[in-house]
Design a protein around this motif. Structure first.
Motif, PDB file in Angstrom:
ATOM      1  N   ILE A  92       5.099   8.211  11.481  1.00 34.04           N
ATOM      2  CA  ILE A  92       6.097   8.480  12.670  1.00 34.04           C
ATOM      3  C   ILE A  92       6.651   9.982  12.282  1.00 34.04           C
ATOM      4  O   ILE A  92       7.581  10.023  11.411  1.00 34.04           O
ATOM      5  CB  ILE A  92       7.074   7.506  12.885  1.00 34.04           C
ATOM      6  N   ASN A  93       6.296  10.950  13.120  1.00 31.21           N
ATOM      7  CA  ASN A  93       7.071  12.271  13.081  1.00 31.21           C
ATOM      8  C   ASN A  93       6.780  12.838  11.634  1.00 31.21           C
ATOM      9  O   ASN A  93       7.853  13.417  11.052  1.00 31.21           O
ATOM     10  CB  ASN A  93       8.047  12.347  13.710  1.00 31.21           C
ATOM     11  N   GLY A  94       5.882  12.521  10.815  1.00 35.37           N
ATOM     12  CA  GLY A  94       5.794  13.032   9.567  1.00 35.37           C
ATOM     13  C   GLY A  94       6.285  11.929   8.593  1.00 35.37           C
ATOM     14  O   GLY A  94       6.143  12.440   7.344  1.00 35.37           O
ATOM     15  N   TRP A  95       6.936  10.774   9.045  1.00 33.22           N
ATOM     16  CA  TRP A  95       7.545   9.941   8.063  1.00 33.22           C
ATOM     17  C   TRP A  95       6.404   8.950   8.065  1.00 33.22           C
ATOM     18  O   TRP A  95       6.033   8.255   8.672  1.00 33.22           O
ATOM     19  CB  TRP A  95       8.613   9.498   8.696  1.00 33.22           C
ATOM     20  N   ASP A  96       6.163   8.443   6.429  1.00 35.66           N
ATOM     21  CA  ASP A  96       5.350   7.221   6.048  1.00 35.66           C
ATOM     22  C   ASP A  96       6.266   6.382   5.788  1.00 35.66           C
ATOM     23  O   ASP A  96       6.822   6.237   4.701  1.00 35.66           O
ATOM     24  CB  ASP A  96       4.328   7.946   5.117  1.00 35.66           C
ATOM     25  N   PHE A  97       6.226   5.294   6.730  1.00 32.94           N
ATOM     26  CA  PHE A  97       7.018   4.064   6.411  1.00 32.94           C
ATOM     27  C   PHE A  97       5.915   2.874   6.236  1.00 32.94           C
ATOM     28  O   PHE A  97       5.104   2.706   6.875  1.00 32.94           O
ATOM     29  CB  PHE A  97       7.737   3.680   7.777  1.00 32.94           C
ATOM     30  N   SER A  98       6.476   2.027   5.480  1.00 32.41           N
ATOM     31  CA  SER A  98       5.811   0.733   5.122  1.00 32.41           C
ATOM     32  C   SER A  98       6.748  -0.475   5.171  1.00 32.41           C
ATOM     33  O   SER A  98       7.980  -0.199   4.473  1.00 32.41           O
ATOM     34  CB  SER A  98       4.738   0.661   4.006  1.00 32.41           C
ATOM     35  N   GLY A  99       6.245  -1.657   5.377  1.00 32.27           N
ATOM     36  CA  GLY A  99       7.123  -2.906   5.041  1.00 32.27           C
ATOM     37  C   GLY A  99       6.128  -3.795   4.445  1.00 32.27           C
ATOM     38  O   GLY A  99       4.975  -3.787   4.870  1.00 32.27           O
ATOM     39  N   PHE A 100       6.655  -4.809   3.650  1.00 38.98           N
ATOM     40  CA  PHE A 100       5.768  -5.908   3.061  1.00 38.98           C
ATOM     41  C   PHE A 100       6.566  -7.066   2.717  1.00 38.98           C
ATOM     42  O   PHE A 100       7.704  -7.044   2.570  1.00 38.98           O
ATOM     43  CB  PHE A 100       4.732  -5.306   1.905  1.00 38.98           C
ATOM     44  N   TYR A 101       5.580  -8.220   2.628  1.00 43.19           N
ATOM     45  CA  TYR A 101       6.062  -9.473   2.269  1.00 43.19           C
ATOM     46  C   TYR A 101       5.063  -9.849   1.248  1.00 43.19           C
ATOM     47  O   TYR A 101       3.711  -9.873   1.352  1.00 43.19           O
ATOM     48  CB  TYR A 101       6.154 -10.486   3.283  1.00 43.19           C
ATOM     49  N   TYR A 102       5.421 -10.496   0.103  1.00 47.69           N
ATOM     50  CA  TYR A 102       4.401 -10.897  -1.091  1.00 47.69           C
ATOM     51  C   TYR A 102       5.075 -11.995  -1.605  1.00 47.69           C
ATOM     52  O   TYR A 102       6.234 -12.016  -2.119  1.00 47.69           O
ATOM     53  CB  TYR A 102       4.405  -9.922  -2.049  1.00 47.69           C
ATOM     54  N   HIS A 103       4.255 -13.194  -1.598  1.00 43.50           N
ATOM     55  CA  HIS A 103       4.515 -14.680  -2.147  1.00 43.50           C
ATOM     56  C   HIS A 103       3.502 -14.503  -3.545  1.00 43.50           C
ATOM     57  O   HIS A 103       2.413 -14.554  -3.292  1.00 43.50           O
ATOM     58  CB  HIS A 103       4.093 -15.549  -1.137  1.00 43.50           C
ATOM     59  N   SER A 104       4.304 -14.802  -4.330  1.00 39.80           N
ATOM     60  CA  SER A 104       3.324 -14.720  -5.812  1.00 39.80           C
ATOM     61  C   SER A 104       3.781 -15.759  -6.814  1.00 39.80           C
ATOM     62  O   SER A 104       4.980 -15.950  -6.936  1.00 39.80           O
ATOM     63  CB  SER A 104       3.123 -13.294  -6.299  1.00 39.80           C
ATOM     64  N   LEU A 105       2.897 -15.885  -7.844  1.00 35.06           N
ATOM     65  CA  LEU A 105       3.177 -16.547  -9.269  1.00 35.06           C
ATOM     66  C   LEU A 105       3.441 -14.977  -9.953  1.00 35.06           C
ATOM     67  O   LEU A 105       2.965 -14.263 -10.153  1.00 35.06           O
ATOM     68  CB  LEU A 105       2.049 -16.963  -9.933  1.00 35.06           C
ATOM     69  N   ASP A 106       5.063 -15.147 -10.424  1.00 35.26           N
ATOM     70  CA  ASP A 106       5.540 -13.734 -10.938  1.00 35.26           C
ATOM     71  C   ASP A 106       4.620 -13.226 -12.143  1.00 35.26           C
ATOM     72  O   ASP A 106       4.462 -13.915 -13.113  1.00 35.26           O
ATOM     73  CB  ASP A 106       6.862 -14.002 -11.482  1.00 35.26           C
ATOM     74  N   ALA A 107       4.162 -12.152 -12.049  1.00 37.22           N
ATOM     75  CA  ALA A 107       3.043 -11.548 -13.008  1.00 37.22           C
ATOM     76  C   ALA A 107       4.180 -11.231 -14.322  1.00 37.22           C
ATOM     77  O   ALA A 107       3.349 -11.358 -15.438  1.00 37.22           O
ATOM     78  CB  ALA A 107       2.776 -10.222 -12.603  1.00 37.22           C
ATOM     79  N   SER A 108       5.455 -11.000 -14.163  1.00 36.38           N
ATOM     80  CA  SER A 108       6.305 -10.970 -15.442  1.00 36.38           C
ATOM     81  C   SER A 108       6.617 -12.222 -15.946  1.00 36.38           C
ATOM     82  O   SER A 108       7.198 -13.052 -15.098  1.00 36.38           O
ATOM     83  CB  SER A 108       7.530  -9.959 -15.172  1.00 36.38           C
ATOM     84  N   PRO A 109       6.849 -12.412 -17.115  1.00 37.11           N
ATOM     85  CA  PRO A 109       7.369 -13.932 -17.535  1.00 37.11           C
ATOM     86  C   PRO A 109       8.817 -13.949 -17.465  1.00 37.11           C
ATOM     87  O   PRO A 109       9.462 -13.222 -17.918  1.00 37.11           O
ATOM     88  CB  PRO A 109       6.757 -14.066 -19.174  1.00 37.11           C
ATOM     89  N   THR A 110       9.217 -15.307 -17.499  1.00 41.26           N
ATOM     90  CA  THR A 110      10.529 -15.433 -17.802  1.00 41.26           C
ATOM     91  C   THR A 110      10.766 -16.441 -18.995  1.00 41.26           C
ATOM     92  O   THR A 110       9.837 -17.272 -19.191  1.00 41.26           O
ATOM     93  CB  THR A 110      11.002 -16.323 -16.695  1.00 41.26           C
ATOM     94  N   PHE A 111      11.487 -16.337 -19.861  1.00 41.56           N
ATOM     95  CA  PHE A 111      11.546 -16.980 -21.325  1.00 41.56           C
ATOM     96  C   PHE A 111      12.489 -18.143 -21.020  1.00 41.56           C
ATOM     97  O   PHE A 111      13.731 -17.997 -21.147  1.00 41.56           O
ATOM     98  CB  PHE A 111      12.001 -15.939 -22.529  1.00 41.56           C
TER      99      PHE A 111
END
Length: 447
Positions: A248-267
């Motif tokens: 839009i008028n030179g502005w590149d906008f994006s929006g997203f939604y992502y549902h996942s198994l977290d790639a980063s681990p939790t200890f």
């Protein structure tokens, strides 16, 4: 006949800009389709690189920490005007884990030799639609030095974020559907079996853990680690997401939604033995909503990324907490500027922040974790350039500094020399690697 190929090459990093390409050729598509199909000639190209990397960790205890030979080869074949496939693989061999007993046996077995399947996919393009099935990179965000909106990529974190991002990212097995029209782009992703971050192996008594193992405790606390739990990688826990972009008028906008198994681990704290806590790395289900933007303001490029994460857990200091974890929803955002200084010094400035919602005072972080970075890059001569990246916490004395010099000494050959330095508390993002300060060198041949 070359348009689908060009589209596939550029769409990974700037998908919305395909609109300009589509608009440019829309009038010629219909009239030339029949002719194109008649005169199309199949194309096939091979390319790759071989790279030797050596690093010496000079912080106590000093040791040789890398002697890796890495070779990657890929082939891209255009079958007709709308079908293409890519095959690629990489072999890594690190001699340090053959000649040194500094690291534990499990670390040496994990990092001595590896064969990687890189991008291996089939592309089909028809009109405004593009379909890609197979192992592929899906890049939704690109800031400097750290990751924010790039939520789909799995990563090889065994050298933290010190590798080139093109090597650090691990492709996902995915079905990807993209639609482009005018200045609009939609990206729909389904990942049936999630690829997770590679984090290395913990240490053993008397032997060191992987060089950049991502979990640390205060120096006086000794812990035991069980093998990482990756049992959540199945179709029932598949990842999926959608990303919409608009110019839009030179502005590149994006929006997203992502549902996942977290790639980063939790200890998870799963027990204790002889007064030593026992931890296990596990992967939780999370949801992420985010956006990105960029704008060319003449001599300055402005860009930003924003991500809200729900479901991620963080370690706490209190022993009464089940599994030693508390869920904390977070907001991460980053703002960046790219511009040139008068002496042709390419400059990147960034401000970033993580905000903990419903803040628990017993986590190892402040409610507002802020930081800033500066990267400077300048060519000294035609074939020599120097670069420095500094990322600094604004909450405490904690930082990462990465000076580097590159010399393209002949065609297809590059030599690099640099250092990676860290400072901060033992539980900090950079401070946990304060004993990993190193110097390194690289020699790369591209073909």
């Amino acid at each position: 006949a070359n348009i689908p190929s060009i589209k596939q090459e550029i769409k990974g990093s700037n998908p919305v800009r395909l609109a300009a390409l589509d608009e440019l050729f829309v009038d010629s598509k219909a009239s030339s389709t029949k002719v194109t199909n008649q005169v199309f000639k199949q194309t096939s190209s091979w390319r790759g690189f071989s790279q030797y990397e050596m690093a010496y960790t000079y912080a106590d205890p000093d040791h040789l920490s890398k002697m890796r030979l890495r070779t990657e080869l890929e082939n891209v074949r255009q079958i007709n005007s709308f079908i293409k496939w890519k095959l690629s693989g990489r072999i890594d061999y690190d001699a340090v884990y053959s000649i040194s007993n500094f690291y534990s046996h499990s670390v040496r077995e994990d990092q001595r030799f590896e064969f990687w399947l890189r991008e291996n996919y089939l592309d089909i393009s028809r009109g405004n639609w593009d379909f890609r099935v197979g192992r592929q990179h899906i890049i939704w965000g690109e800031m400097v030095g750290l990751f924010f909106a790039d939520v789909v990529s799995a990563k090889d974190m065994r050298e933290f974020v010190l590798q080139d991002f093109n090597l650090l990212r691990i492709p996902q097995w995915a079905l990807r559907t993209e639609y482009s029209r005018n200045n609009f782009h939609a990206d729909l992703v389904w990942i049936p079996f999630a690829t997770l971050d590679k984090i290395g192996r913990p240490g053993e008594p008397g032997k060191s853990a992987a060089e950049f193992y991502p979990f640390s405790l205060p120096d006086q606390v000794q812990a035991t680690f069980l093998n990482e739990d990756r049992s959540g990688r199945n179709v029932a826990n598949s990842n999926y997401g959608i990303r919409l972009s608009q110019l839009i008028n030179g502005w590149d906008f994006s929006g997203f939604y992502y549902h996942s198994l977290d790639a980063s681990p939790t200890f998870h704290l799963v027990g204790s033995e002889l007064g030593r806590p026992i931890f296990q790395a596990r992967h939780d289900r999370i949801d992420q909503v985010g956006s990105t933007f960029s704008k060319d303001l003449g001599s300055i490029v402005l860009k930003g990324e924003f991500v809200y994460t729900n479901g991620r857990q963080f370690n706490v200091t209190r022993l009464s907490q089940p599994f030693g974890l508390i869920q904390q929803d977070t907001i991460d955002y980053a703002l960046g500027l790219d511009f040139n200084l008068p002496t042709e010094i390419r400059t990147n400035l960034q401000f970033f922040q993580r905000i903990f919602l419903g803040y628990d005072r017993d986590i190892f972080h402040d409610k507002w974790e802020s930081g800033a970075s500066i990267m400077l890059n300048r060519k000294l001569w035609q074939d020599v350039e120097v670069q420095t990246l500094l990322i600094h916490s604004l909450n405490r004395v904690e930082w990462m500094l990465r000076p580097r010099i590159n010399w393209n000494f002949t065609k297809n050959w590059r030599f690099a020399l640099g250092a990676d330095m860290f400072e901060g508390p033992a539980t900090g993002l950079f401070g946990r690697f304060a004993n990993n300060d190193r110097v390194f060198t690289e020699v790369r041949f591209s073909f």
